[in-house]
Design an enzyme around this catalytic site. Structure first.
Site, PDB file in Angstrom:
ATOM      1  N   PHE A 276       2.783   9.127   4.342  1.00 22.72           N
ATOM      2  CA  PHE A 276       4.180   9.420   4.671  1.00 22.72           C
ATOM      3  C   PHE A 276       5.170   8.578   3.869  1.00 22.72           C
ATOM      4  CE2 PHE A 276       1.660  10.534   8.361  1.00 22.72           C
ATOM      5  CZ  PHE A 276       2.117  11.810   8.652  1.00 22.72           C
ATOM      6  N   GLY A 277       4.652   7.470   3.332  1.00 22.25           N
ATOM      7  CA  GLY A 277       5.552   6.593   2.573  1.00 22.25           C
ATOM      8  C   GLY A 277       4.842   5.287   2.242  1.00 22.25           C
ATOM      9  N   ASP A 278       5.619   4.353   1.695  1.00 27.79           N
ATOM     10  CA  ASP A 278       5.004   3.086   1.270  1.00 27.79           C
ATOM     11  C   ASP A 278       4.770   2.154   2.450  1.00 27.79           C
ATOM     12  OD1 ASP A 278       4.983   3.926  -1.334  1.00 27.79           O
ATOM     13  OD2 ASP A 278       7.042   3.228  -1.690  1.00 27.79           O
ATOM     14  N   VAL A 279       3.833   1.226   2.270  1.00 25.48           N
ATOM     15  CA  VAL A 279       3.538   0.212   3.292  1.00 25.48           C
ATOM     16  C   VAL A 279       3.965  -1.144   2.725  1.00 25.48           C
ATOM     17  CG1 VAL A 279       1.730  -0.767   4.762  1.00 25.48           C
ATOM     18  CG2 VAL A 279       1.591   1.628   4.038  1.00 25.48           C
TER      19      VAL A 279
ATOM     20  N   LYS B 192       4.943   0.330   7.935  1.00 30.90           N
ATOM     21  CA  LYS B 192       4.723   1.631   7.294  1.00 30.90           C
ATOM     22  C   LYS B 192       6.051   2.364   7.333  1.00 30.90           C
ATOM     23  CE  LYS B 192      -0.005   3.100   8.209  1.00 30.90           C
ATOM     24  NZ  LYS B 192      -0.778   4.182   8.794  1.00 30.90           N
TER      25      LYS B 192
ATOM     26  N   GLY C 293       0.836  -1.208   0.000  1.00 30.36           N
ATOM     27  CA  GLY C 293       0.000   0.000   0.000  1.00 30.36           C
ATOM     28  C   GLY C 293       0.861   1.244   0.000  1.00 30.36           C
TER      29      GLY C 293
ATOM     30  N   ASP D 146     -10.895  10.263  12.080  1.00 29.47           N
ATOM     31  CA  ASP D 146     -10.811   9.983  10.638  1.00 29.47           C
ATOM     32  C   ASP D 146     -11.367   8.591  10.350  1.00 29.47           C
ATOM     33  OD1 ASP D 146     -10.256  10.410   8.014  1.00 29.47           O
ATOM     34  OD2 ASP D 146      -8.078  10.163   8.177  1.00 29.47           O
TER      35      ASP D 146
HETATM   36  P1  ADP Z   1      -1.416   6.447   6.084  1.00 29.97           P
HETATM   37  O1  ADP Z   1      -1.861   6.407   7.501  1.00 29.97           O
HETATM   38  O2  ADP Z   1      -0.028   6.930   5.880  1.00 29.97           O
HETATM   39  O3  ADP Z   1      -2.406   7.065   5.169  1.00 29.97           O
HETATM   40  P2  ADP Z   1      -2.550   3.918   5.761  1.00 29.97           P
HETATM   41  O4  ADP Z   1      -2.687   3.464   7.163  1.00 29.97           O
HETATM   42  O5  ADP Z   1      -3.791   4.449   5.122  1.00 29.97           O
HETATM   43  O6  ADP Z   1      -1.383   4.935   5.608  1.00 29.97           O
HETATM   44  O7  ADP Z   1      -1.982   2.709   4.871  1.00 29.97           O
HETATM   45  C1  ADP Z   1      -1.967   2.778   3.476  1.00 29.97           C
HETATM   46  C2  ADP Z   1      -2.381   1.435   2.951  1.00 29.97           C
HETATM   47  O8  ADP Z   1      -1.479   0.417   3.376  1.00 29.97           O
HETATM   48  C3  ADP Z   1      -3.742   0.978   3.486  1.00 29.97           C
HETATM   49  O9  ADP Z   1      -4.776   1.442   2.668  1.00 29.97           O
HETATM   50  C4  ADP Z   1      -3.626  -0.523   3.429  1.00 29.97           C
HETATM   51  O10 ADP Z   1      -3.938  -1.006   2.132  1.00 29.97           O
HETATM   52  C5  ADP Z   1      -2.167  -0.775   3.696  1.00 29.97           C
HETATM   53  N1  ADP Z   1      -1.964  -1.076   5.122  1.00 29.97           N
HETATM   54  C6  ADP Z   1      -1.735  -0.220   6.081  1.00 29.97           C
HETATM   55  N2  ADP Z   1      -1.594  -0.843   7.269  1.00 29.97           N
HETATM   56  C7  ADP Z   1      -1.736  -2.163   7.038  1.00 29.97           C
HETATM   57  C8  ADP Z   1      -1.698  -3.303   7.861  1.00 29.97           C
HETATM   58  N3  ADP Z   1      -1.467  -3.219   9.159  1.00 29.97           N
HETATM   59  N4  ADP Z   1      -1.918  -4.486   7.271  1.00 29.97           N
HETATM   60  C9  ADP Z   1      -2.157  -4.552   5.969  1.00 29.97           C
HETATM   61  N5  ADP Z   1      -2.194  -3.515   5.145  1.00 29.97           N
HETATM   62  C10 ADP Z   1      -2.003  -2.299   5.672  1.00 29.97           C
END
Ligand code: ADP
Length: 850
Positions: free
Chosen positions: A598-601, A616, A594, A709
């Site tokens: 702030f960056g890639d997940v 993250k 994902g 949020d």
């Molecule tokens: P941010 O808080 O920086 O916006 P997000 O929490 O929305 O980032 O994460 C971005 C994407 O990464 C999510 O939409 C999801 O698809 C994936 N992701 C984030 N956290 C997890 C997690 N714990 N397990 C699986 N996928 C996740």
């Protein structure tokens, strides 16, 4: 050479007439000009008089007591008034005397000109008449001569023919005699006329015309004499340099001469003699800093991260000004020296001017010296303040990080602040003050069901005096291996860990692209010392240098000496990393799942436990503020343990990029999940998802956490479609959170009206969002208020509009959504109530369908 001999000719006569005309015109012009001049003089006199009376309106008080300048000025003004009077008098004289005479002269001259012309015409005409008579007489003479000749011929003819008698002869003889008589008479007349003409011509030339011209000359010369006298009168009376005016001027000069600079202020200083004024004391009003909890001290510059750059710039600025000042001083001093050389010339005027210049440059020099002194004092103050910092890292001026919202949602502006448990509400200054005073809370680690991912486990820190010294110089250990090395853990996190005087840890920070190692110590507050690198490449604070930073810290700990004299800070107890502070190297990133704000997940694996996790990452290039904000989510999450809240495993701050390690929730984002699986999701599953979300939110509500949020995009789907609340980037641990400085990047369509309109957040706002989340779930990933932009949606909501239920939404569920969307927050159910409604619905559903 007079008129009579030289001006007899016709041309001369005409010239004389023209001359008289010209003189008359000159007289007219003179009259006009003198009249104008008199008017000018009178106006000037009036202006002078006004000016003089204005000039005399000087301070009547005692302020100019004894001033000779003032009395010279008064004389000047009085003489100006006198001059005005004189000018007026003279104008009157010129008008009554000279101008009158000029008028008379004009009239006389006109008369004389007329008389001359008439007389000239008269005698000329006489002459002309005589001349004409002579011509006429001559013609007559010729005529009678012819007649005579004719008659004589006739008589002789008849006489010869006829003899001596006869009537015819008598007739002819008679005619002959008459003609003869006529001829003789005419001859005589002619002779007499010629005699008269000759005589007249002689008289005209020698008596009449010269007499006329002579008379004319004497008259004109008499006029010229009068004219001259008039001009003399005018010139005398309009002379501004006449004796009277000169006297006037002399009096002024005398009064000016009596000015003596030395004497001028004698009376004045005598009259107002006083003792020098007491120096004014500028005292710092200490009440100003009472509320600053010691951060601001009277008469002391505050050096912190908020001011250090400003102070350094100020120092540079002041140093540049001093340099400029000194250059000006040199120019002035050189200028003065070259003036002194010229001073040798015995020219008073030059000397005066130069001495004045010298006084001016002396004054300028004094001013420059004062400015320099002032700046030197300021420089000293700043330098002392900056030097006092020594190797200490610039302290934080405001320990509350400034919030910057993720940049994914539009519009309005918001600025809020929050530490983990406190929030900066600028609208409430008292709260801000309290917060500044409140020490940072150190949270005890929650008993997490997730085992610490580190093989080393958490090492208990112990004071030096106790056995099992954790700060021992064991071989082959590097700084990063030390438990008390916390990597790039932000300062805000660090100060929470250091609670007792003597607690310390080591961390890294980046300032101006330079990586610095910092020793953070709790010692009457938090002190941060930057490890100094010597030219030889060893490390030190104020004491001896050590070959490695680790050895330096161990020396500092073992020696029991203060890190710096000024701080007096002594290292007592190393604070080891918390269990969620992981080593970056403990995590192996596998694949990207994902992309966050702030960056890639990534899907990742923990080296030690082989556990698969989600990581993250925070982009290295982001500003420090954003990095702190990124860690905020980890800071909040580490306290929570609930099946419907995504779990934190740790944070990696040993080096960049900083990372948050979380449990991997395999289904990814709920929104994507709903959209992908819309066809296969049964009503019961959707209901359970709502129940999961309600359970997670009930838990957060119990912890006084406002998510702010909540939306399908921020929920994750785990095993068995279990929903977990995620993305705590905007969360606040407060019962009520007021955003006072405007709202920005707010998810408008998910946010309750009181938050949008007044910035007021409570868990009941999350309840509103929960209603939208349920709508998203039952619409299987639909877009709320489809077809409306944010503004329109807000307007509609404010006017009472609520989204209709999407197809197949159970009535009870839609009723719950409507209750969540009650305009007034107090009319909405809390999550406890929401949960029990959804639970009842789920149970009823299961009882019916399963
Ligand atoms: P941010 O808080 O920086 O916006 P997000 O929490 O929305 O980032 O994460 C971005 C994407 O990464 C999510 O939409 C999801 O698809 C994936 N992701 C984030 N956290 C997890 C997690 N714990 N397990 C699986 N996928 C996740």
């Amino acid at each position: 050479m007079g008129f009579s001999t030289n001006l007899q000719g016709k041309i001369a006569h005409e010239a004389l007439v023209s001359r008289q005309d010209a003189e008359l015109r000159l007289l007219e012009a003179m009259k006009r000009c003198i009249n104008t001049r008199l008017k000018c003089d009178r106006d000037y006199a009036t202006a002078l008089s006004t000016l003089a009376s204005q000039g005399l309106k000087i301070d009547r008080g005692d302020d100019l007591v004894g001033s000779v300048v003032c009395s010279a000025w008064k004389t000047m003004m009085e003489e100006m008034e006198n001059a005005s009077k004189l000018i007026k008098q003279n104008a009157d004289i010129v008008e009554t005397k000279a101008l009158d005479t000029l008028n008379t002269l004009y009239a006389e001259k006109r008369k004389v000109r007329k008389a001359y012309q008439e007389e000239h015409i008269r005698i000329s005409q006489q002459f002309t008449h005589l001349s004409d008579e002579v011509v006429r007489k001559k013609t007559e003479y010729q005529k009678y001569l012819e007649q005579y000749k004719l008659m004589r011929c006739k008589f002789e003819e008849i006489y010869i023919k006829g003899g001596k008698g006869g009537r015819k002869l008598d007739e002819v003889r008679d005619k002959y005699q008459k003609a003869c008589r006529k001829l003789h008479l005419t001859h005589n007349e002619y002779v007499l006329l010629l005699c008269e003409a000759v005589e007249f011509e002689k008289d005209f030339r020698t008596v009449l015309l010269p007499g006329l011209l002579e008379h004319q000359q004497s008259l004109q010369e008499a006029f010229i004499l009068t004219w001259k006298q008039i001009l003399q009168d005018i010139a005398r009376n309009l002379d501004l340099t006449s004796d009277k005016f000169r006297e006037n001027q002399r009096r002024v000069e005398l009064s000016i001469d009596s000015i003596r600079p030395i004497e001028e202020y004698k009376d004045f200083t005598e009259k107002y003699k006083t003792t020098p004024a007491e120096p004014v004391k500028f005292i710092f009003d200490e009440s100003l800093v009472e509320e600053s909890a010691g951060k601001l001290l009277p008469n002391q510059l505050t050096v912190d991260n908020l001011t250090v750059e400003w102070l350094r710039n100020k120092l540079t600025e002041l140093e540049a000004s001093i340099k400029e000042n000194q250059e000006k001083k040199t120019v002035l001093t050189n200028g003065h020296n070259s003036d002194s050389l010229v001073n040798g010339k015995s020219n008073n005027e030059i000397n005066n001017r130069l001495s004045l210049n010298f006084e001016v440059s002396k004054k300028e020099l004094n001013e420059l010296k004062c400015q320099e002194r002032k700046m030197l004092k300021q420089i000293e103050l700043i330098k002392t303040a900056l030097n006092e910092l020594g190797c200490e890292e610039v302290p934080s001026g405001c320990d509350i990080s400034i919030e910057s919202q993720p940049a994914f949602i539009e519009n309005s502006t918001e600025q809020g602040n929050g530490s983990q448990s406190t929030l900066l509400n600028l609208a409430n200054p008292q709260r801000l003050v309290n917060m500044l005073r409140k020490p940072f809370r150190r949270r005890s680690a929650p008993s997490s069901p997730v085992a610490p991912p580190r093989t080393k486990g958490r090492r208990e820190s112990a004071p030096r005096s106790e056995g099992g010294d954790p700060v021992a110089l064991t071989t082959n250990k590097s700084l990063v291996d030390e438990e008390w090395f916390h990597g790039v853990l932000p300062r805000e996190e660090v100060v929470r860990l250091l609670t007792v005087d003597g607690d310390f840890l080591v961390r890294e920070t980046t300032r101006n692209d330079e990586c610095q190692t910092v020793l953070s110590v709790c010692w009457g507050g938090h002190k941060h010392f930057i490890v100094q690198t010597t030219v030889e490449g060893s490390y030190r604070f104020e004491g001896p240098a050590c070959p490695t930073i680790r050895e330096l810290i161990i020396y500092q700990f073992n020696s029991g000496l203060p890190v710096t004299q000024r701080s007096g800070a002594i290292l007592h107890k190393p604070i080891p990393r918390e269990r969620w502070e992981l080593n970056n190297d403990d995590v192996v990133l596998l694949d990207k799942i994902g992309r966050g704000n702030f960056g890639d997940v990534y899907r990742a694996q923990l080296k030690n436990s082989q556990e698969i996790v989600a990581v993250k990452t925070c982009r290295v290039t982001l500003p420090e503020e954003h990095k702190k904000k990124f860690l905020q989510e980890g800071r909040i999450l580490k306290q929570y343990d609930h099946p419907n809240i995504v779990k934190l495993i740790g944070i990696c701050v040993q080096k960049q990029p900083i990372m948050i390690v979380m449990e991997l929730v395999p289904g990814g984002s709920l929104l994507t999940f709903l959209r992908k699986k819309s066809a296969s999701l049964a009503e019961g599953q959707l209901m359970t998802m709502c129940l999961d979300a309600a359970a997670g939110m009930r838990y957060l509500e119990s912890k006084n956490c406002i998510h702010r949020d909540l939306a399908a995009r921020n929920c994750l789907v785990g095993y068995n479609n279990n929903v977990k609340i995620s993305d705590f980037g905007m969360s606040r641990e407060e019962e009520e959170y007021i955003v006072s400085d405007g709202m920005k990047q707010i998810p408008i369509k998910w946010t309750a009206p009181e938050a949008l309109n007044f910035g007021k957040y409570t868990s009941l706002c999350d309840v509103w969002s929960y209603g939208i989340l349920c709508w998203e779930i039952f619409s299987r990933g639909g877009t709320p208020y489809e077809g409306m932009n944010n503004t329109k949606a807000r307007e509609k909501i404010d006017s009472g509009y609520r989204m209709p239920a999407s197809e197949n939404t159970p009535d009870e569920m839609y009723r719950l959504m409507l209750r969540c969307w009650e305009y007034k927050p107090e009319n909405r159910p809390n999550f406890e109530q929401v949960y029990s409604v959804v639970e009842t619905l789920c149970n009823a559903y299961r009882a019916t369908f399963c």
